[in-house]
Design a protein around this motif. Structure first.
Motif, PDB file in Angstrom:
ATOM      1  N   GLN A   7       6.605  13.126  -6.114  1.00 28.26           N
ATOM      2  CA  GLN A   7       8.049  12.588  -6.060  1.00 28.26           C
ATOM      3  C   GLN A   7       7.823  11.370  -5.185  1.00 28.26           C
ATOM      4  O   GLN A   7       7.191  11.242  -4.094  1.00 28.26           O
ATOM      5  N   PHE A   8       8.509  10.265  -5.586  1.00 33.01           N
ATOM      6  CA  PHE A   8       8.621   8.873  -4.871  1.00 33.01           C
ATOM      7  C   PHE A   8       9.833   8.922  -3.985  1.00 33.01           C
ATOM      8  O   PHE A   8      10.929   9.631  -4.210  1.00 33.01           O
ATOM      9  N   TYR A   9       9.875   8.359  -2.863  1.00 35.35           N
ATOM     10  CA  TYR A   9      10.997   8.413  -1.939  1.00 35.35           C
ATOM     11  C   TYR A   9      11.729   7.325  -2.591  1.00 35.35           C
ATOM     12  O   TYR A   9      11.560   6.489  -3.025  1.00 35.35           O
ATOM     13  N   THR A  10      13.199   7.969  -2.415  1.00 33.23           N
ATOM     14  CA  THR A  10      14.512   7.104  -2.847  1.00 33.23           C
ATOM     15  C   THR A  10      15.224   6.999  -1.795  1.00 33.23           C
ATOM     16  O   THR A  10      15.478   8.050  -1.060  1.00 33.23           O
ATOM     17  N   PHE A  30       0.794  -1.074   0.198  1.00 33.00           N
ATOM     18  CA  PHE A  30      -0.024   0.079  -0.186  1.00 33.00           C
ATOM     19  C   PHE A  30       0.786   1.541   0.136  1.00 33.00           C
ATOM     20  O   PHE A  30       2.188   1.039   0.302  1.00 33.00           O
ATOM     21  N   ALA A  31       0.202   2.308  -0.401  1.00 37.45           N
ATOM     22  CA  ALA A  31       1.259   3.584  -0.639  1.00 37.45           C
ATOM     23  C   ALA A  31       0.503   4.403   0.495  1.00 37.45           C
ATOM     24  O   ALA A  31      -0.384   4.786   0.642  1.00 37.45           O
ATOM     25  N   ASN A  69       9.362   9.219   5.245  1.00 36.32           N
ATOM     26  CA  ASN A  69       9.881   9.206   4.097  1.00 36.32           C
ATOM     27  C   ASN A  69       8.920   9.881   2.963  1.00 36.32           C
ATOM     28  O   ASN A  69       9.422  10.297   2.091  1.00 36.32           O
ATOM     29  N   ALA A  70       7.551   9.782   3.140  1.00 33.22           N
ATOM     30  CA  ALA A  70       6.786  10.415   2.360  1.00 33.22           C
ATOM     31  C   ALA A  70       6.693  11.996   2.562  1.00 33.22           C
ATOM     32  O   ALA A  70       6.605  12.515   1.500  1.00 33.22           O
ATOM     33  N   ASP A  71       7.063  12.243   3.682  1.00 36.02           N
ATOM     34  CA  ASP A  71       7.222  13.810   3.845  1.00 36.02           C
ATOM     35  C   ASP A  71       8.393  14.246   3.383  1.00 36.02           C
ATOM     36  O   ASP A  71       8.503  15.199   2.720  1.00 36.02           O
ATOM     37  N   PRO A 100       6.212  -2.547   1.573  1.00 37.56           N
ATOM     38  CA  PRO A 100       7.139  -2.282   2.703  1.00 37.56           C
ATOM     39  C   PRO A 100       8.756  -1.883   2.325  1.00 37.56           C
ATOM     40  O   PRO A 100       9.451  -1.614   3.048  1.00 37.56           O
ATOM     41  N   GLY A 101       8.592  -1.239   0.773  1.00 34.55           N
ATOM     42  CA  GLY A 101      10.077  -1.015   0.261  1.00 34.55           C
ATOM     43  C   GLY A 101      10.516   0.291   1.087  1.00 34.55           C
ATOM     44  O   GLY A 101      11.816   0.419   1.063  1.00 34.55           O
ATOM     45  N   ASP A 102       9.623   1.230   1.423  1.00 33.94           N
ATOM     46  CA  ASP A 102      10.191   2.507   1.863  1.00 33.94           C
ATOM     47  C   ASP A 102       9.971   2.577   3.102  1.00 33.94           C
ATOM     48  O   ASP A 102       9.964   3.705   3.924  1.00 33.94           O
ATOM     49  N   GLY A 103       9.531   1.721   4.193  1.00 35.98           N
ATOM     50  CA  GLY A 103       9.432   1.652   5.456  1.00 35.98           C
ATOM     51  C   GLY A 103       8.695   0.560   5.967  1.00 35.98           C
ATOM     52  O   GLY A 103       7.524  -0.022   5.496  1.00 35.98           O
ATOM     53  N   ASN A 104       9.212   0.019   7.300  1.00 37.85           N
ATOM     54  CA  ASN A 104       8.569  -1.069   7.700  1.00 37.85           C
ATOM     55  C   ASN A 104       7.597  -0.726   9.051  1.00 37.85           C
ATOM     56  O   ASN A 104       6.968  -1.284   9.479  1.00 37.85           O
ATOM     57  N   ASN A 105       7.328   0.668   9.142  1.00 36.74           N
ATOM     58  CA  ASN A 105       6.777   0.978  10.507  1.00 36.74           C
ATOM     59  C   ASN A 105       6.010   2.113   9.981  1.00 36.74           C
ATOM     60  O   ASN A 105       6.368   3.281   9.096  1.00 36.74           O
ATOM     61  N   THR A 106       5.150   2.804  10.831  1.00 33.90           N
ATOM     62  CA  THR A 106       4.293   4.131  10.687  1.00 33.90           C
ATOM     63  C   THR A 106       5.396   5.239  10.416  1.00 33.90           C
ATOM     64  O   THR A 106       5.164   6.092   9.604  1.00 33.90           O
TER      65      THR A 106
END
Length: 620
Positions: A343-346, A216-217, A326-328, A314-320
């Motif tokens: 923009q996507f997180y990298t 999910f995103a 990272n979205a911020d 889960p690629g950009d983070g494993n917790n809230t």
């Protein structure tokens, strides 16, 4: 039946008993009995105010229970029942009462019993200890009956009122609790879930995604230039815009998606499930379009845009916390690129952000530990053939990264609010240094200091500058403040502040001239002393004919307005020759001197031959 009437039921197999109860408890009969007592005993008895009773009678227990059931069904229950203990051939009083309380446990019961019938202990053994039960021994007098009827019906009334009050109170508490729960989990302005509720939902989505091996995103929204709307139209208009944005975004959501407002003009979206980035991009484009529509705000039409950052579990983070952070981070990157995009997180973005955070921490330390220092670049007067002023430039001696230039840390200082502290330090240090040179007996020169936009917007900036002048003892005419076009054009109080500074005797220079894109009318209306031609034009001398024409036009215009002209960034002989031919007054740049330490500039001022040696070092 009157709303104030109380219902009584007499259950007795003796019909004469029915009549006796009615005579005793009916209001009119009660008045007659009192008169009779008065005539018999010659004493005026105190009048007892009986409630208005509605009295029904039943000859057998089964019949009485039917009355009780019907009254309960009609929501007109009996308050009190007088039940005879012996009623052959049917149920006795004990059995009757058991059935009555199965139907209506609130009804008050008076057992009418002779001394030969059940004792209280036996009655309690059969019916249990119950506060709704009393015994009236036969034969009974009308006073006892009235007392019991009044007391027990009043007790029943109080119980009903208490139950009703408790029920109403519970309803109000429940309603209030729901309201508090709603306020605790929702944004009151937009009605959207708030931060707490969104965090809880993200945690649930993580559990679902882990269980179902899905993705999910998280979308992090921040409206572009929203502060400008509040400043221009007021916070009421800003709230209206937020509601409109909420409506637009909500319409663009899919059925299982969730949108929340986590504060200010920041929104978070949860989009679940997603299978690949193509779907995410499609959703994002629709969201940007949904917001990017004209809105009417106080008779003005404005276009709202937003910057969106995206992190995928889960690629950009494993917790809230990781997902939101990272979205911020990705959202700020979109904003840096001009807004109205996503923009996507990298991982590279994370490295950049962590680097900035580390640099911010180092900058706080640098201020406290005196790692900042000034260098001074001379400004040479071509007509007088001497140095007449010097620009103070800040540097940072970083313990690990070495010497950092302003471009490496001043933008960060402006973002974090440290620029005011740094700016004040630069101004005070430059004034102290210039005063020190004068006290050494060196030729007097002006010292020029750059003032940033955020510094100049401070309400007390003029007072602060005056205090520094007074504290250091430097004469105002030996201080020059360099302002950019952006400061003058975008700060409504700029003309007033500049006039106050000029009245003090401070020189005002317009820095980076030629890079602005607004009307030049302000040159006639604002008291300036000097124009500094931006070095980007100087570097194109001999390479770009258009820039040469612009330089000539600036010099001609400045002379017509009685303004001095300084050319920045002069590095070659050909640039110098061109500027001389166009009557440019002053030169600043590496052709004459690099920025110098305070000691080297002292040497430069002390003897002319020192200039040649410093210049030779530069050429090497």
């Amino acid at each position: 039946m009157s709303d104030h009437s109380l219902r009584l039921l007499i259950i007795d197999d003796n019909l004469q008993i029915h009549s006796d109860f009615i005579k005793i408890l009916a209001t009119k009969n009660a008045d007659k009995l009192e008169l009779l007592e008065e005539s018999l005993f010659g004493e005026k008895t105190k009048k007892i105010e009986l409630p208005q009773f509605i009295i029904d009678t039943a000859a057998q227990g089964q019949e009485g229970v039917k009355y009780i059931a019907q009254a309960k069904q009609d929501k007109k229950p009996y308050a009190l029942a007088f039940v005879d203990i012996r009623m052959p051939p049917g149920w006795d009083g004990i059995e009757t009462i058991k059935h009555i309380w199965e139907i209506d446990p609130d009804i008050q019961i008076v057992i009418c019993s002779a001394y030969s019938d059940y004792s209280w202990e036996e009655t309690a053994e059969h019916l249990g200890q119950n506060e709704n039960l009393l015994i009236l021994r036969k034969p009974f007098d009308h006073v006892s009956v009235r007392q019991l009827a009044c007391a027990l019906t009043k007790k029943w009334q109080l119980m009903q009122e208490s139950r009703s009050y408790t029920k109403n109170l519970e309803a109000r508490v429940q309603e209030r609790t729901k309201k508090i729960e709603y306020q605790a989990t929702h944004d009151l302005l937009t009605g959207l879930p708030n931060r707490a509720m969104m965090i809880d939902r993200i945690k649930k989505e993580i559990n679902i995604a882990q269980r179902e091996k899905s993705e999910f995103a998280i979308f992090f929204f921040d409206l572009d230039r929203f502060k400008l709307i509040n400043d221009s139209f007021g916070h009421g208009a800003g709230d209206s815009v937020l509601k409109s944005v909420t409506t637009s975004l909500s319409k663009a959501l899919r059925e299982n998606d969730m949108l929340g407002r986590i504060g200010g003009d920041e929104f978070v979206g949860i989009f679940s499930p997603v299978t690949d980035k193509k779907i995410i991009k499609k959703i994002t484009v629709s969201l940007l379009k949904a917001i990017n529509v004209p809105l009417k705000v106080k008779n003005h039409e404005i276009i709202i845009s937003t910057s969106i950052g995206i992190a995928v579990f889960p690629g950009d983070g494993n917790n809230t916390d990781e997902l939101l952070r990272n979205a911020d981070m990705a959202m700020y990157r979109a904003k840096e690129l001009g807004g109205n995009q996503f923009q996507f997180y990298t991982s590279e973005l994370a490295k950049t952000c962590f680097g900035r955070l580390e640099l911010e921490t180092d900058l706080h330390r640098a201020i406290n530990e005196n790692e900042l220092f000034l260098v001074y670049q001379p400004q040479y007067d071509l007509a007088k053939n001497q140095f007449v002023s010097v620009e103070a430039l800040v540097r940072w001696e970083h313990p690990k990264k070495g010497t950092l230039l302003p471009i490496d840390f001043i933008p960060l200082a402006e973002e974090t609010g440290l620029i005011n502290t740094i700016g004040t330090w630069v101004l005070e240090t430059a004034c102290k240094q210039n005063k020190y040179w004068q006290e050494m007996g060196l030729p007097k020169v002006r010292v020029a200091v750059n003032i940033t936009s955020k510094q100049f917007k401070q309400p007390d900036v003029v007072a602060c500058i005056k205090k520094i002048i007074d504290d250091t003892g430097l004469a105002p005419n030996y201080l020059e403040l360099e302002l950019t076009e952006n400061i003058i054009l975008n700060h409504i109080e700029a003309p007033k502040k500049i006039s106050e500074l000029r009245k003090m005797g401070i020189y005002i220079a317009l820095d980076d001239f030629g890079t602005g894109y607004s009307s030049l009318n302000y040159l006639r209306n604002i008291p300036l002393d000097r124009l500094k031609i931006d070095q980007s034009f100087i570097q194109n001398i001999s390479h770009n004919r258009d820039d040469e024409i612009i330089i000539q036009a600036i010099i001609t215009m400045a002379h017509g307005l009685n303004l001095e002209v300084v050319a920045e960034g002069v590095e070659t002989q050909s640039q110098l020759d061109f500027l001389k031919s166009k009557k440019c007054g002053e030169i600043q740049g590496f052709y004459f001197s690099k920025p110098l330490s305070s000691h080297d500039f002292e040497t430069l001022l002390q003897s002319p031959e020192a200039f040649a040696s410093i210049k030779d070092e530069k050429d090497d």
